[in-house]
Scaffold this motif. Structure first.
Motif, PDB file in Angstrom:
ATOM      1  N   ALA A   1       0.817  -1.221   0.000  1.00  0.00           N
ATOM      2  CA  ALA A   1       0.000   0.000   0.000  1.00  0.00           C
ATOM      3  C   ALA A   1       0.851   1.272   0.000  1.00  0.00           C
ATOM      4  CB  ALA A   1      -0.969  -0.008   1.176  1.00  0.00           C
ATOM      5  N   PRO A   2       1.828   1.418   0.911  1.00  0.00           N
ATOM      6  CA  PRO A   2       2.624   2.648   0.853  1.00  0.00           C
ATOM      7  C   PRO A   2       3.467   2.754  -0.412  1.00  0.00           C
ATOM      8  CG  PRO A   2       3.321   1.272   2.701  1.00  0.00           C
ATOM      9  CD  PRO A   2       2.139   0.623   2.095  1.00  0.00           C
TER      10      PRO A   2
ATOM     11  N   ALA B   1       1.034   3.933  -3.043  1.00  0.00           N
ATOM     12  CA  ALA B   1       0.706   5.334  -2.781  1.00  0.00           C
ATOM     13  C   ALA B   1       1.849   6.250  -3.208  1.00  0.00           C
ATOM     14  CB  ALA B   1       0.385   5.532  -1.306  1.00  0.00           C
ATOM     15  N   ARG B   2       3.070   5.852  -2.891  1.00  0.00           N
ATOM     16  CA  ARG B   2       4.248   6.640  -3.272  1.00  0.00           C
ATOM     17  C   ARG B   2       4.377   6.707  -4.791  1.00  0.00           C
ATOM     18  NH1 ARG B   2       8.405   9.879  -0.992  1.00  0.00           N
ATOM     19  NH2 ARG B   2      10.154   9.709  -2.377  1.00  0.00           N
TER      20      ARG B   2
ATOM     21  N   ILE C   1       1.995   6.402  -7.073  1.00  0.00           N
ATOM     22  CA  ILE C   1       0.940   7.252  -7.625  1.00  0.00           C
ATOM     23  C   ILE C   1       1.221   8.728  -7.337  1.00  0.00           C
ATOM     24  CG2 ILE C   1      -1.506   7.870  -7.370  1.00  0.00           C
ATOM     25  CD1 ILE C   1      -2.051   4.834  -7.103  1.00  0.00           C
ATOM     26  N   ALA C   2       1.680   9.030  -6.129  1.00  0.00           N
ATOM     27  CA  ALA C   2       1.940  10.417  -5.751  1.00  0.00           C
ATOM     28  C   ALA C   2       3.063  11.043  -6.565  1.00  0.00           C
ATOM     29  CB  ALA C   2       2.275  10.491  -4.264  1.00  0.00           C
TER      30      ALA C   2
END
Length: 69
Positions: free
Chosen positions: A52-53, A56-57, A59-60
């Motif tokens: 998940a992180p 998220a990283r 995508i960000a």
């Protein structure tokens, strides 16, 4: 040694997802979890919790995705 892109893994309410990974990626996640544990001083995170992180990283920091939004 360069710092990893991930820091400590936040304890957030999870949503259950089933995901199939190639064995080589699973081994890399295990190795990453060990390096992250040494770097942060926390116990090794579950390999799956790293997903998940990492996503998220990714995508960000994806400029094309940000532009498309």
């Amino acid at each position: 040694m360069p710092r990893l892109k991930l820091g400590p893994i936040p304890d957030d309410k999870p949503i259950k997802v089933t995901l199939e990974l190639p064995a080589s990626l699973h081994r890399d996640l295990a190795a990453y979890a060990e390096v992250l544990a040494r770097e942060t001083g926390q116990p090794a995170a579950d390999r799956i919790r790293l997903s998940a992180p990492m996503l998220a990283r990714f995508i960000a920091t994806d400029r094309a995705f940000t532009k498309a939004q």
